[in-house]
Design a protein around this motif. Structure first.
Motif, PDB file in Angstrom:
ATOM      1  N   VAL A  44     127.042 -12.413  28.918  1.00  0.00           N
ATOM      2  CA  VAL A  44     125.631 -12.062  29.078  1.00  0.00           C
ATOM      3  C   VAL A  44     125.288 -11.968  30.566  1.00  0.00           C
ATOM      4  N   PHE A  45     125.719 -12.978  31.321  1.00  0.00           N
ATOM      5  CA  PHE A  45     125.452 -12.967  32.767  1.00  0.00           C
ATOM      6  C   PHE A  45     126.045 -11.711  33.413  1.00  0.00           C
ATOM      7  N   TYR A  46     127.297 -11.391  33.055  1.00  0.00           N
ATOM      8  CA  TYR A  46     127.988 -10.247  33.646  1.00  0.00           C
ATOM      9  C   TYR A  46     127.218  -8.950  33.374  1.00  0.00           C
ATOM     10  N   THR A  47     126.749  -8.791  32.151  1.00  0.00           N
ATOM     11  CA  THR A  47     126.018  -7.569  31.785  1.00  0.00           C
ATOM     12  C   THR A  47     124.699  -7.475  32.538  1.00  0.00           C
ATOM     13  N   VAL A  48     123.971  -8.594  32.622  1.00  0.00           N
ATOM     14  CA  VAL A  48     122.706  -8.595  33.365  1.00  0.00           C
ATOM     15  C   VAL A  48     122.968  -8.328  34.844  1.00  0.00           C
ATOM     16  N   ALA A  49     124.018  -8.944  35.396  1.00  0.00           N
ATOM     17  CA  ALA A  49     124.335  -8.777  36.821  1.00  0.00           C
ATOM     18  C   ALA A  49     124.699  -7.336  37.151  1.00  0.00           C
ATOM     19  N   LYS A  50     125.366  -6.654  36.218  1.00  0.00           N
ATOM     20  CA  LYS A  50     125.751  -5.262  36.458  1.00  0.00           C
ATOM     21  C   LYS A  50     124.570  -4.312  36.265  1.00  0.00           C
ATOM     22  N   ARG A  51     123.710  -4.605  35.326  1.00  0.00           N
ATOM     23  CA  ARG A  51     122.571  -3.720  35.046  1.00  0.00           C
ATOM     24  C   ARG A  51     121.325  -4.095  35.844  1.00  0.00           C
ATOM     25  N   LEU A  52     121.240  -5.386  36.261  1.00  0.00           N
ATOM     26  CA  LEU A  52     120.049  -5.913  36.941  1.00  0.00           C
ATOM     27  C   LEU A  52     118.784  -5.586  36.150  1.00  0.00           C
ATOM     28  N   ASN A  53     118.926  -5.764  34.831  1.00  0.00           N
ATOM     29  CA  ASN A  53     117.813  -5.458  33.950  1.00  0.00           C
ATOM     30  C   ASN A  53     118.045  -6.188  32.623  1.00  0.00           C
ATOM     31  N   PHE A  54     117.140  -7.092  32.262  1.00  0.00           N
ATOM     32  CA  PHE A  54     117.295  -7.884  31.050  1.00  0.00           C
ATOM     33  C   PHE A  54     117.185  -7.017  29.791  1.00  0.00           C
ATOM     34  N   THR A  55     116.288  -6.035  29.821  1.00  0.00           N
ATOM     35  CA  THR A  55     116.093  -5.174  28.649  1.00  0.00           C
ATOM     36  C   THR A  55     117.347  -4.353  28.355  1.00  0.00           C
ATOM     37  N   LYS A  56     117.926  -3.750  29.404  1.00  0.00           N
ATOM     38  CA  LYS A  56     119.137  -2.953  29.217  1.00  0.00           C
ATOM     39  C   LYS A  56     120.301  -3.822  28.761  1.00  0.00           C
ATOM     40  N   ALA A  57     120.374  -5.051  29.314  1.00  0.00           N
ATOM     41  CA  ALA A  57     121.451  -5.961  28.922  1.00  0.00           C
ATOM     42  C   ALA A  57     121.340  -6.347  27.450  1.00  0.00           C
ATOM     43  N   SER A  58     120.123  -6.612  26.985  1.00  0.00           N
ATOM     44  CA  SER A  58     119.943  -7.001  25.581  1.00  0.00           C
ATOM     45  C   SER A  58     120.335  -5.854  24.642  1.00  0.00           C
ATOM     46  N   ALA A  59     119.991  -4.620  25.031  1.00  0.00           N
ATOM     47  CA  ALA A  59     120.357  -3.460  24.211  1.00  0.00           C
ATOM     48  C   ALA A  59     121.865  -3.265  24.173  1.00  0.00           C
ATOM     49  N   GLU A  60     122.520  -3.462  25.311  1.00  0.00           N
ATOM     50  CA  GLU A  60     123.966  -3.265  25.397  1.00  0.00           C
ATOM     51  C   GLU A  60     124.720  -4.339  24.614  1.00  0.00           C
ATOM     52  N   LEU A  61     124.176  -5.558  24.599  1.00  0.00           N
ATOM     53  CA  LEU A  61     124.849  -6.677  23.940  1.00  0.00           C
ATOM     54  C   LEU A  61     124.428  -6.846  22.481  1.00  0.00           C
ATOM     55  N   TYR A  62     123.417  -6.065  22.051  1.00  0.00           N
ATOM     56  CA  TYR A  62     122.886  -6.138  20.688  1.00  0.00           C
ATOM     57  C   TYR A  62     122.324  -7.530  20.368  1.00  0.00           C
ATOM     58  N   ILE A  63     121.642  -8.114  21.345  1.00  0.00           N
ATOM     59  CA  ILE A  63     120.929  -9.372  21.115  1.00  0.00           C
ATOM     60  C   ILE A  63     119.520  -9.207  21.673  1.00  0.00           C
ATOM     61  N   SER A  64     118.633 -10.097  21.304  1.00  0.00           N
ATOM     62  CA  SER A  64     117.242  -9.980  21.745  1.00  0.00           C
ATOM     63  C   SER A  64     117.104 -10.354  23.215  1.00  0.00           C
ATOM     64  N   GLN A  65     116.028  -9.888  23.827  1.00  0.00           N
ATOM     65  CA  GLN A  65     115.793 -10.223  25.229  1.00  0.00           C
ATOM     66  C   GLN A  65     115.560 -11.723  25.428  1.00  0.00           C
ATOM     67  N   PRO A  66     114.824 -12.400  24.519  1.00  0.00           N
ATOM     68  CA  PRO A  66     114.705 -13.860  24.668  1.00  0.00           C
ATOM     69  C   PRO A  66     116.063 -14.562  24.610  1.00  0.00           C
ATOM     70  N   ALA A  67     116.997 -14.017  23.802  1.00  0.00           N
ATOM     71  CA  ALA A  67     118.340 -14.619  23.728  1.00  0.00           C
ATOM     72  C   ALA A  67     119.072 -14.451  25.054  1.00  0.00           C
ATOM     73  N   VAL A  68     118.908 -13.285  25.685  1.00  0.00           N
ATOM     74  CA  VAL A  68     119.513 -13.066  27.005  1.00  0.00           C
ATOM     75  C   VAL A  68     118.959 -14.087  27.992  1.00  0.00           C
TER      76      VAL A  68
END
Length: 297
Positions: free
Chosen positions: A8-32
């Motif tokens: 999760v951290f890696y995806t957020v760090a690469k995208r620098l966006n919580f919304t995009k990371a949640s969509a890519e990981l198929y989990i909710s933004q609160p979960a991120v």
């Protein structure tokens, strides 16, 4: 398996966006957010700077964690790859197409190591320009290809492989240009060598010059040649300039035979792509692409 919080951290760090990371990981933004907060609590430090306009950036601690996560992901990929190859016995013929730069300067050492590891797989390497390799794939003459250039054919699945940089090159003894840096519009003042139509390199150059309102037709193209080695040989015996892959001139730079001319405000980076038909790839093609991704150039 890598700690999911680190994924999760890696995806957020690469995208620098919580919304995009949640969509890519198929989990909710609160979960991120929850996973990031757990990591920050574990390491007792903030990993992201949060500004008022919802933009985020990595803190120094976040930068360090990203470096280590990168290394861990590489290790896990290698582990998964090696475990899978222990289970499966691979044999057969792999038909590999590669555009000119890749075939000459990138893929040979990878093929040597691939052959050492998989003795029962015979590789047929088919070189050509980008257009030819794409056509060979569509005609089922090859199983997988590696090309340079801009992805555009909807019948083909493109996956980024490596980054390359095209640089403007001159012979070291070229008397017509003494400058180390030129402006983009000054390209029109010098004779240039270019690749042939259908070349991925030519497409990338045309695409990079477009924002500077320069067309290929505006340039003094002295000659179009069908390969990097031909261009290099011509270049070293003339006052021409040429755009060449940095991979292709390492030996000449080291020997002092040529030099790079910087172009102010213009950097031409391009990815090399794996190309395959849509759908499930052949087992040998999948094996090779996985091996090539893990190979350290």
């Amino acid at each position: 398996m890598l700690d999911f919080r680190l994924q999760v951290f890696y995806t957020v760090a690469k995208r620098l966006n919580f919304t995009k990371a949640s969509a890519e990981l198929y989990i909710s933004q609160p979960a991120v957010t929850k996973h990031i907060k757990e990591l920050e609590a574990s390491y007792k430090t903030s990993l992201f700077e949060r500004s008022g306009n919802k933009k985020i950036s990595l803190t120094p601690a976040g930068e360090v964690l990203l470096q280590y996560t990168d290394k861990l992901l590489d290790i896990y990929r290698e582990l998964e790859y090696d475990m899978n190859t222990l289970i499966d016995q691979h044999k057969g013929i792999l038909r590999l197409g590669a555009s000119t730069t890749v075939a000459q300067y990138v893929i040979p050492p990878i093929l040597a190591q691939f052959h050492n590891k998989f003795r029962d797989i015979k590789v047929q390497l088919i070189p050509g320009n980008t257009e030819e390799i794409e056509q060979a794939l569509l005609s089922k003459e090859i199983d997988v290809g590696i090309i340079e250039g801009v992805a555009h054919n909807p019948q083909i699945k493109y996956e980024k492989y490596l980054k390359d940089e095209l640089v403007l090159v001159s012979a070291a003894n070229n008397a017509s240009i003494k400058k180390e840096t030129i402006k983009p519009e000054e390209l029109k003042n010098y004779p240039l060598l270019m690749r042939e139509p259908g070349s991925g390199t030519l497409d990338v150059i045309a695409h990079a010059l477009k924002p500077h309102h320069i067309k290929l037709a505006d340039l003094q193209i002295e000659m179009q040649l069908g390969g990097t080695e031909s261009i290099k040989s011509y270049l070293l015996h003339s006052n021409c300039l040429a755009f060449l892959s940095i991979h292709s001139i390492l030996k000449e730079l080291k020997n002092g035979e040529c030099r790079i001319i910087d172009i102010k405000g213009l950097s031409i980076e391009r990815p090399f792509h794996f190309i395959q038909p849509h759908g499930q790839p052949s087992s040998l093609a999948e094996l090779f692409t996985c091996f090539a991704r893990n190979y350290k150039l």
